[in-house]
Design an enzyme around this catalytic site. Structure first.
Site, PDB file in Angstrom:
ATOM      1  N   TYR A  19       1.099  -1.070  -0.045  1.00 34.57           N
ATOM      2  CA  TYR A  19       0.207   0.446  -0.254  1.00 34.57           C
ATOM      3  C   TYR A  19       1.529   1.388   0.395  1.00 34.57           C
ATOM      4  O   TYR A  19       1.060   2.261  -0.855  1.00 34.57           O
ATOM      5  CB  TYR A  19      -0.844   0.168   1.321  1.00 34.57           C
ATOM      6  CG  TYR A  19      -1.960   1.085   1.167  1.00 34.57           C
ATOM      7  CD1 TYR A  19      -3.077   1.173   0.903  1.00 34.57           C
ATOM      8  CD2 TYR A  19      -1.657   1.732   1.604  1.00 34.57           C
ATOM      9  CE1 TYR A  19      -4.572   1.698   0.781  1.00 34.57           C
ATOM     10  CE2 TYR A  19      -2.158   3.184   2.242  1.00 34.57           C
ATOM     11  CZ  TYR A  19      -3.556   3.096   1.090  1.00 34.57           C
ATOM     12  OH  TYR A  19      -5.412   4.002   1.220  1.00 34.57           O
ATOM     13  N   HIS A  23       1.450   4.238  -2.982  1.00 33.60           N
ATOM     14  CA  HIS A  23       1.782   5.807  -2.372  1.00 33.60           C
ATOM     15  C   HIS A  23       2.292   6.607  -2.983  1.00 33.60           C
ATOM     16  O   HIS A  23       2.379   7.351  -3.311  1.00 33.60           O
ATOM     17  CB  HIS A  23       0.779   5.914  -1.080  1.00 33.60           C
ATOM     18  CG  HIS A  23      -0.625   5.496  -1.441  1.00 33.60           C
ATOM     19  ND1 HIS A  23      -1.107   3.954  -1.752  1.00 33.60           N
ATOM     20  CD2 HIS A  23      -2.026   6.353  -1.857  1.00 33.60           C
ATOM     21  CE1 HIS A  23      -2.893   4.474  -1.562  1.00 33.60           C
ATOM     22  NE2 HIS A  23      -2.959   5.944  -1.386  1.00 33.60           N
ATOM     23  N   TYR A  42      -4.456  16.549   2.121  1.00 36.63           N
ATOM     24  CA  TYR A  42      -4.923  14.673   1.964  1.00 36.63           C
ATOM     25  C   TYR A  42      -4.005  13.931   2.807  1.00 36.63           C
ATOM     26  O   TYR A  42      -2.545  13.473   2.047  1.00 36.63           O
ATOM     27  CB  TYR A  42      -4.999  14.018   0.341  1.00 36.63           C
ATOM     28  CG  TYR A  42      -6.038  12.860   0.893  1.00 36.63           C
ATOM     29  CD1 TYR A  42      -6.014  11.967   1.658  1.00 36.63           C
ATOM     30  CD2 TYR A  42      -6.344  12.267  -0.641  1.00 36.63           C
ATOM     31  CE1 TYR A  42      -6.651  11.113   1.477  1.00 36.63           C
ATOM     32  CE2 TYR A  42      -6.893  11.789  -1.595  1.00 36.63           C
ATOM     33  CZ  TYR A  42      -7.027  10.918  -0.139  1.00 36.63           C
ATOM     34  OH  TYR A  42      -8.299   9.722   0.037  1.00 36.63           O
ATOM     35  N   TRP A  77      -6.932   3.788 -10.947  1.00 35.95           N
ATOM     36  CA  TRP A  77      -6.208   4.008  -9.683  1.00 35.95           C
ATOM     37  C   TRP A  77      -7.012   2.602  -8.775  1.00 35.95           C
ATOM     38  O   TRP A  77      -6.410   1.849  -8.273  1.00 35.95           O
ATOM     39  CB  TRP A  77      -6.295   5.849  -9.020  1.00 35.95           C
ATOM     40  CG  TRP A  77      -5.259   4.488  -7.746  1.00 35.95           C
ATOM     41  CD1 TRP A  77      -6.212   4.935  -6.147  1.00 35.95           C
ATOM     42  CD2 TRP A  77      -4.108   4.921  -6.488  1.00 35.95           C
ATOM     43  NE1 TRP A  77      -5.584   5.099  -4.844  1.00 35.95           N
ATOM     44  CE2 TRP A  77      -4.542   4.976  -5.359  1.00 35.95           C
ATOM     45  CE3 TRP A  77      -3.238   5.184  -7.225  1.00 35.95           C
ATOM     46  CZ2 TRP A  77      -3.011   4.893  -5.211  1.00 35.95           C
ATOM     47  CZ3 TRP A  77      -2.601   4.532  -7.566  1.00 35.95           C
ATOM     48  CH2 TRP A  77      -2.598   4.865  -5.239  1.00 35.95           C
ATOM     49  N   TRP A  78      -8.709   2.532  -8.707  1.00 35.84           N
ATOM     50  CA  TRP A  78      -9.390   1.909  -7.569  1.00 35.84           C
ATOM     51  C   TRP A  78      -8.855   0.140  -8.073  1.00 35.84           C
ATOM     52  O   TRP A  78      -8.923  -0.417  -7.336  1.00 35.84           O
ATOM     53  CB  TRP A  78     -11.029   2.255  -7.869  1.00 35.84           C
ATOM     54  CG  TRP A  78     -10.886   3.092  -7.297  1.00 35.84           C
ATOM     55  CD1 TRP A  78     -10.123   3.941  -5.326  1.00 35.84           C
ATOM     56  CD2 TRP A  78     -12.318   3.743  -7.064  1.00 35.84           C
ATOM     57  NE1 TRP A  78     -11.140   4.955  -5.621  1.00 35.84           N
ATOM     58  CE2 TRP A  78     -12.366   5.143  -6.212  1.00 35.84           C
ATOM     59  CE3 TRP A  78     -13.374   3.893  -7.739  1.00 35.84           C
ATOM     60  CZ2 TRP A  78     -13.508   5.484  -5.841  1.00 35.84           C
ATOM     61  CZ3 TRP A  78     -14.920   4.678  -7.550  1.00 35.84           C
ATOM     62  CH2 TRP A  78     -14.777   5.643  -6.762  1.00 35.84           C
TER      63      TRP A  78
END
Length: 105
Positions: A19, A23, A42, A77-78
């Site tokens: 993860y 990112h 964010y 992206w998802w």
């Protein structure tokens, strides 16, 4: 006036390093899309004991976050993230909106 929101997502156990890696290599067009939608500041935090991801962001009054799911960049992206976290059938992350109970300015 800009609004800060928070939500929780769920990472699959054992996937924290992946993860983080994904990112670290976030799609530049995704970062631009989020900024264009009125998103800033964010941050995503991981609770390694529960695998919960805690996210906060600031959005402008005229944000267009509700249109992000319609964008091909977001869908891509998802799809890339769907194997390492809990998602809905369309690959969008399962999110739990969080309620602010305290703030110190």
């Amino acid at each position: 006036m800009p609004e800060r929101i928070a939500f929780r997502m769920n990472l699959n156990p054992g996937r924290a390093a992946e993860y983080r890696r994904r990112h670290d290599e976030i799609l530049p067009e995704l970062a631009a899309l989020l900024r264009e939608a009125g998103v800033s500041d964010y941050s995503i935090w991981l609770d390694p004991e529960t695998h919960h991801l805690f996210a906060t962001l600031v959005r402008t009054d005229d944000h267009t976050m509700d249109r992000l799911p319609e964008n091909e960049i977001m869908a891509r992206w998802w799809a890339m993230m769907g194997d390492i976290m809990q998602t809905h059938p369309d690959n969008s992350p399962v999110e739990v909106k969080l309620e602010r109970v305290f703030q110190l300015d």
